[in-house]
Each structure stands twice: as structure tokens, then as C-alpha cells.
Design a protein around this motif. Structure first.
Motif, mmCIF file in Angstrom:
data_model
loop_
_atom_site.group_PDB
_atom_site.id
_atom_site.type_symbol
_atom_site.label_atom_id
_atom_site.label_comp_id
_atom_site.label_asym_id
_atom_site.label_seq_id
_atom_site.Cartn_x
_atom_site.Cartn_y
_atom_site.Cartn_z
ATOM 1 N N GLN A 124 -11.426 -5.999 3.567
ATOM 2 C CA GLN A 124 -10.514 -5.757 4.934
ATOM 3 C C GLN A 124 -9.791 -7.202 5.269
ATOM 4 O O GLN A 124 -8.922 -7.071 5.963
ATOM 5 N N ARG A 139 -6.704 -6.617 3.751
ATOM 6 C CA ARG A 139 -5.873 -5.609 4.205
ATOM 7 C C ARG A 139 -5.354 -6.246 5.669
ATOM 8 O O ARG A 139 -4.250 -5.931 5.867
ATOM 9 N N PRO A 177 0.819 -1.132 0.027
ATOM 10 C CA PRO A 177 0.027 -0.119 -0.026
ATOM 11 C C PRO A 177 0.771 1.440 -0.165
ATOM 12 O O PRO A 177 0.337 2.234 -0.335
ATOM 13 N N SER A 199 -5.906 1.281 -1.199
ATOM 14 C CA SER A 199 -4.634 2.251 -1.006
ATOM 15 C C SER A 199 -4.435 3.118 -2.485
ATOM 16 O O SER A 199 -3.792 4.210 -2.577
ATOM 17 N N ALA A 238 -6.525 -2.936 -0.567
ATOM 18 C CA ALA A 238 -7.226 -2.244 0.505
ATOM 19 C C ALA A 238 -7.508 -0.778 0.423
ATOM 20 O O ALA A 238 -7.227 0.088 1.162
ATOM 21 N N GLY A 284 -6.907 -1.472 -5.339
ATOM 22 C CA GLY A 284 -6.354 -1.979 -4.272
ATOM 23 C C GLY A 284 -4.741 -1.929 -3.986
ATOM 24 O O GLY A 284 -4.242 -0.953 -4.776
ATOM 25 N N VAL A 291 -4.981 -2.862 13.147
ATOM 26 C CA VAL A 291 -5.846 -3.280 11.678
ATOM 27 C C VAL A 291 -6.921 -4.263 12.093
ATOM 28 O O VAL A 291 -8.122 -4.181 11.446
ATOM 29 N N SER A 327 1.088 -10.251 -2.208
ATOM 30 C CA SER A 327 0.026 -9.222 -2.560
ATOM 31 C C SER A 327 0.222 -8.415 -3.839
ATOM 32 O O SER A 327 -0.930 -7.819 -4.366
#
Lengths: 301, 424
Positions: free
Chosen positions: B388, B391, A158, A248, A246, A244, B400, B243
Motif C-alpha cells: 500500500q 501504491r 500500473p 497491477s 501494487a 506489482g 489512494v 517505480s
């Protein structure tokens, strides 16, 4: 009475006839959608139910209370700054270099402009591959030259993702700025350049004191287009990260899309659209106003 | 005059006979744009064209996923030009459009195909809204399997994990040997699908459905425990930089021998096979800890928008063909998914498909079939849950975690106030 006398003038009628079609098109495809969006933003609607529920300004208030929305606004403003500085600056630099009459100018012109001809989705696909964090081209090259420590999780971190997206967009859009500036430089009268050289100006002074000021019509176009592109940015971000991880890398346009079609919140999505219109107007309209004044002054001179 | 009359007669004759030969072509919208997914969809449509006599069907690809298809559908509904049928997800995806009055109830065709007999109960409950069927299943994928590179497991002498302890030991062994233990990918869905294993471990089937119906809160101790289990057992095991990868890039990492395990929907098996990475030889599967004997599944159905009588009739004929064992197998085999129809002969599947079919049969018999929670929850809640959890997987800190719980619980309360939840 005044209207009748105006319409009795044949020239006026001709002018109005010519104006009718663009006005109808403008109202249909520009004014009506804006009014419709504002109307929709005052309702709760999923996008397909027959009935809408009136909620007044609730959608606007809800958005203002969401960190997600504030983050998207901040990202959009960051993109505006980036688009005004980076692709524009690199484009100007490349144009200035090529304007010096180097060998292979035609080839370089094509190379510099080529990325701009690629569709956004293809750009996203190329850069997703480039940014693969373990075996992508960027990481591989950094490893090869002994700078592996600089490798990042380009699209998955992010804190990094927006810079990665900006890198891709810089590669994609610099060609436009380059071409406009290059055309502008080629249109500068050679007498001005020669006069400055005779007066003993260095190439650096010649560029900043003579060429650059005379480039302002090109600068108007590039800066205006860049700012507008930054505010309506959608395709590359959506195709690469979907906003994303999230939220960001989310911008207002991707948030609007997610709310409308990802969550069936068409009213809230319309409120985002109206906010986007307002923010874009606040940021861009003063510039447009200032530049149109410059044009008027220039024509007067 | 005579000439004119003759031409008129010829024109009338031509118009009268044209109906005998011309067949109306109806559109089936879907988002399966490439590879094994497109092959499956094309095979199903070809089966429909071969089975239905007085209509032809053509697939129209809406590139992207369910979100892009929704956008196209909303536009089509507003313009009054919906397709004859389209690929839909289950549960809330159907409910949203049905509540909006946009879907044609499939009661008659459901009865004709014997839907209550040919589909398992766990499948049936997520295609019916208030007891009325609005979708007919054609594509079922399990999402609780872990795929692994057999060569790496053999090299390290590893066995398939059966519980969380052995899973953790396997992760440690892979990491110690220099492999990335567990692959994952960025996006709203993939971390969420991984999270279902710890979630079911803690909540069980009943708790899972309670969470889906809004009875159980996101601020409950059970949900918190599930998050902790996910953090300790799976997030700690994830590959570096997961990710920033797409699921296909992570699948390539498994093929290339960089990553040992990858928990993903069974479509990844078809991706492996297309790359000549063969089931039972190069890769194998096991059910994730906490879900052994259970099946968590994602499913696509055919939904029919309200439209012309002829269009609805044609769509229903197409559905009859698609729901038959032949139609279901036509899709499932190239796609690498399971046929929801229980009458499909398991011999149509390869090694991996047979394993999945066996798992699903076992889970159905034990009434341990769990539909994807993402679509059981109200759309806004399900989507936010996916965001979420991703994240949290990127940053599994207590801060978080607390924000995740607060955000989701707030959405749950809002959905409860709007009476948005339903019990599937």
C-alpha cells in the motif's frame, strides 16, 4: 463374474498391465494433488503448523470479495486473449513469409525460434534491462530516433506494466507458434498450392483459401497451448514485477504464490488454485471438446 | 570361508574407523546468491568450518528472497528434511515458525554465547518469542540513511540536510540544477523503508512500537499525518520513473551522476564500493530527517529447525562460531553490513561501516533502536503495508490514501480479532 470373465482374457490382461503404470502415475501426480488442493482450500493453514482449522467455503467467499482477486482474474483473461492473438498471429505471419522460399531461410528459422529456448528467468532479466525507464535499450532507441516522447515507465506504471510484460512474452513465445505453423505449411501438399495458382489465385488468396484451412492441425496445437500457457502464467511475471506495482500485473498464479509463501495463507492460496482450475476449465474445455470433435470428423472423412 | 571371514573383518574395521575421519556435512540455507552478500555468507561458513571440529557446513543458496526461502522451508518441513540452520528474518518471521513447532529454541546456545550481553537490547527483543530466543543475529543493516553523490553536492554547494526543511531545500536545488533529486525503486520494501522517516518523525519511538503492537490504528490522525509528511517531503522529491527501476539500477543512477540522493539500506554502500564508487570520496551518507540519533534496522538471524540431535548440536556449534567477534566480522566486512555483536572492533569497518557502527552505538545508548516494522507486524499486515505504501508513493492522491487507510485498518482489526499481534 463379468470382471472375472474379462480378466480371464489374456489380451485384456496384457492391455491392463500396460495401462497400470500410466494410470498410477496419473492418479498420483494429477488427481491426488487436485483433491489435496480442494481439501486444503477448505481449511485455514499456514503451511507448517501441525494442525489445520476447518473453515468450509470461507476462503472462496473471502477471495470473491477482494478487488485484488478480481483484478488477477481479469488479468488472466486478458492474457488468454493476448496469447491467442499476438504470438499466434506473429508466428503465423513469420511462417508464411519464410515459407515463400526466401534466401537465408535456415538462419531466420534459428533467429525466430531462439528466444523460445531461453529460460523464463533469463528472459525476465533481459527485459528488465531493456525496460529500464531512463537508460534502458528501448528508451534509448526511442530517444535516438526522435520518439523519446513515446518512452514510458515500462514496468513501474500500473497502466503500462501489463503491456510491457506482454511485449516480453510475445518476443519469447512467438518462436513456438512460428515453428509449428512453419512445419504445418511445409506439410501441405504442393499439388494444392500449384492447383490454386493455375486457377489464377493471388498469393494472398492462395494463403487464406488453401494454406490456412489446411493448417488447422497446427492451429489446434498453437491455440490450445497458448491458452493453457496464459492461464498458468507465472514465471515471467514473478521474475519481472512480482505482480506489482501494487498488484497491477498480478495473475492468479502469482497471487497464489504470494498468499502461500508471502503471507502464510496456504488455505486461501489453495482456493485460488481451485478457482484457477475452474476458470481454465470453463475457458479451455469447450475449445478442447470442439477440436477433438473436428479431429474425429476428419478421421471419419 | 576363511576368505569370507577376512573380508568381514576388513569391512567391520573400515566401518569402525570411518567415523574417525569422515565428517558429517550440514546445510546452511540462505538466499544471498551473488556479490557482496554471497561473499559475506561464504566467509561466515568458512569461519564455521574452521572453528567446528567434528562437523562441516555447506551453504545452499535458495535464489530469491525471504519468500522463496519460506517456500523451500515449508516443503522441507513437510518432507522431514530441513537444513541444520537457515537465514531468517526477525520477529514475526521467527514467531510464525516457532508457533508452528518447527524451530528449535536456542536457549542453551544463547546462554553459551552470552546473548544478553553481546547483543543490544533492541536487537534482543526481536529474536525472542515469549522470552525464548529462536534466532541468533549475524547481519544487521541500517535502513534510515540517505546516500548522496558528493560531487553533485559540491558542485551545487549543498550541505547534508538535517531536518525536513533543509531536505526539501536540497531536493529543490537538485531539481533546479537538472538532477533527479531522490532515487527510489519499485518493490514491496523500498518505499516502505523511506516511509519510516516521516513515520518516526510523527510517532516517535513509542508510537512506532504502538503501531507495531496493534495499539495504534492505521486510521489514527498520527498515521494520516505521517502519510502527508511522506507525500510532501519525499514523494514529491522522487526521481522520474523510480517505480520502474530496481534498487541496483537506481544505485547506478547515483554512480552515473544522474541522481543526487538515494535512501536505501546500507548494503547499497557495498554495491557502490564494488563499482569503485568510494565512501567518503564519491559518496557519503546522512541520517534521514526525523531519524537523526536513531537507527531503523533490518536484520537476519540464524534459526535452527527441529531435527536430529546431531544436526541441532552441529547447528549450535556453528552458531557459536558465527556469533563470535571473528565470525560476525567475517560476514559483515565483505557484506558491507554491521555486526550485531557489540564486541566486534569498529576498526574492521571501512569509512562507511564505521559511520554506521557509530550511529548504531549512539542509537543503542539512547534506546532509539527501531527494528523494521515490516517484520514487527503480523505477516499479512506487514506485507500489505509494503504494497500500500508503494501504491501511495506512485499515486499520492487523497483517494489512494483513504483506500490505503481503510485496507490496512481492516487488516489490523482482523489481526486483533485473531490475537495475532504481539508486543516486541
Amino acid at each position: 463374474m463379468a470382471l472375472r470373465s474379462l480378466m480371464s482374457n489374456r489380451t485384456t490382461r496384457t492391455h491392463l498391465a500396460f495401462l497400470a503404470l500410466p494410470v498410477v502415475l496419473f492418479v498420483t501426480f494429477y488427481i491426488y494433488p487436485i483433491v489435496s488442493s480442494i481439501h486444503l482450500s477448505l481449511h485455514s493453514w499456514d503451511g507448517f503448523s501441525p494442525a489445520m482449522r476447518w473453515v468450509g467455503l470461507q476462503n472462496y467467499a473471502t477471495l470473491l470479495g477482494q478487488p485484488r482477486f478480481i483484478n488477477a482474474v481479469f488479468n488472466n483473461i486478458t492474457w488468454v486473449v493476448f496469447m491467442l492473438v499476438v504470438p499466434t498471429g506473429i508466428g503465423l505471419l513469420l511462417a508464411a513469409l519464410l515459407d515463400r522460399g526466401m534466401r537465408g531461410e535456415g538462419v531466420f528459422r534459428i533467429i525466430f525460434f531462439l528466444p523460445f529456448t531461453i529460460p523464463a528467468v533469463a528472459v525476465a532479466a533481459i527485459w528488465r534491462w531493456m525496460y529500464e525507464p531512463s537508460n534502458g535499450l528501448l528508451t534509448t532507441v526511442l530517444n535516438l530516433i526522435g520518439l523519446g516522447g513515446l518512452s514510458q515507465n515500462w514496468l513501474g506504471d500500473p497502466n503500462i506494466v501489463n503491456f510491457s510484460l506482454m511485449g516480453a512474452v510475445a518476443w519469447w513465445t512467438t518462436g513456438f507458434a512460428f515453428l509449428v505453423f512453419f512445419a504445418g505449411l511445409r506439410n501441405i501438399p504442393t499439388e494444392c498450392i500449384e492447383a490454386s495458382r493455375i486457377e489464377g489465385a493471388t498469393p494472398w488468396q492462395t494463403f487464406w483459401k488453401v494454406s490456412f484451412p489446411l493448417l488447422w492441425p497446427s492451429t489446434i496445437i498453437v491455440l490450445g497451448m497458448s491458452a493453457i500457457d496464459a492461464m498458468r502464467l507465472f514465471d515471467v511475471v514473478w521474475a519481472m514485477t512480482k505482480g506489482g506495482p501494487a498488484y497491477s500485473s498480478e495473475v492468479l498464479a502469482t497471487q497464489m504464490y504470494d498468499l502461500a509463501f508471502g503471507r502464510f495463507a496456504m488455505g486461501q492460496a489453495s482456493a485460488v488454485a481451485v478457482y484457477l482450475l475452474i476458470i481454465a476449465a470453463v475457458i479451455i474445455m469447450p475449445y478442447i471438446y470442439y477440436m477433438s470433435n473436428r479431429v474425429t470428423e476428419s478421421e471419419a472423412e | 570361508m576363511k576368505k569370507t571371514g577376512l573380508l568381514g573383518v576388513i569391512a567391520c574395521a573400515a566401518m569402525a574407523t570411518s567415523g574417525v575421519y569422515a565428517q558429517e556435512t550440514y546445510e546452511i540455507w540462505h538466499y544471498y546468491a551473488a556479490g557482496s552478500e554471497l561473499a559475506g555468507m561464504e566467509a561466515m561458513i568458512a569461519n564455521g568450518n574452521a572453528s567446528v571440529e567434528d562437523a562441516q557446513f555447506s551453504g545452499v543458496i535458495i535464489p530469491g528472497n525471504v519468500v522463496e526461502l519460506r517456500r523451500q522451508l515449508q516443503t522441507a518441513f513437510l518432507g522431514g528434511q530441513p537444513p541444520a540452520a537457515y537465514q531468517s528474518s526477525m520477529a514475526f518471521e521467527l514467531k510464525a515458525f516457532a508457533d508452528g513447532g518447527r524451530l528449535h529454541p536456542l536457549t542453551d546456545v544463547w546462554s553459551e554465547i552470552g546473548g544478553d550481553e553481546i547483543f543490544p537490547e533492541g536487537v534482543q527483543r526481536v529474536v525472542k518469542v515469549d522470552g525464548v530466543p529462536y534466532g541468533v543475529p549475524f547481519d544487521l543493516s541500517l535502513i534510515n540513511n540517505v546516500f548522496y553523490n558528493t560531487a553533485i553536492f559540491e558542485e551545487l554547494g549543498l550541505q547534508q540536510p538535517t531536518d525536513w526543511d533543509s531536505f526539501t531545500q536540497t531536493c529543490t536545488a537538485l531539481a533546479d540544477a537538472g538532477y533527479q533529486p531522490l532515487g527510489n525503486a519499485g518493490g514491496t520494501f523500498w518505499s516502505l523503508y523511506n516511509f519510516y522517516a516521516p513515520l518516526v518523525s510523527v510517532l516517535g519511538e513509542d508510537g512506532y512500537y504502538q503501531l507495531a503492537s496493534g495499539e495504534l490504528g492505521f486510521d489514527s490522525p498520527e498515521f494520516s499525518e505521517a502519510l502527508d509528511l511522506y507525500r510532501d517531503m519525499m514523494v514529491s522529491c522522487y526521481a522520474d520513473n523510480w517505480s520502474g527501476k530496481t534498487w541496483t539500477q537506481t544505485a547506478d543512477d547515483v554512480i552515473n551522476g544522474d541522481t543526487g540522493m538515494f535512501m536505501m539500506g546500507i548494503w547499497v554502500g557495498a554495491y557502490f564500493e564494488q563499482a569503485d564508487f568510494l565512501a567518503g570520496e564519491d559518496f557519503d551518507v546522512f541520517q534521514a530527517p526525523g531519524t537523526v540519533g536513531k537507527s531503523v534496522f533490518q536484520m537476519d538471524v540464524l534459526a535452527v529447525p527441529e531435527g536430529t540431535e546431531a544436526g541441532i548440536a552441529a547447528a549450535e556449534d556453528f552458531i557459536v562460531a558465527a556469533a563470535s567477534p571473528e565470525g560476525q566480522a567475517a560476514f559483515a566486512v565483505p557484506k558491507g553490513s554491521l555486526a550485531p555483536n557489540v564486541n566486534v572492533d569498529p576498526s574492521v569497518y571501512g569509512y562507511a561501516g564505521a559511520r554506521f557502527a557509530e550511529q548504531f552505538t549512539e542509537a543503542s545508548a539512547a534506546n532509539a533502536v527501531l527494528p523494521n516494522l515490516f517484520f514487527l507486524l503480523p505477516t499479512a499486515v506487514g506485507t500489505e503495508l509494503g504494497v500500500q505504501i508503494e501504491r501511495f508513493a506512485i499515486d499520492p492522491s487523497d483517494t489512494v490514501k483513504a483506500e490505503l487507510i481503510a485496507t490496512l485498518e481492516s487488516l489490523r482489526q482482523q489481526a486483533l480479532a485473531e490475537d495475532a499481534y504481539i508486543s516486541w
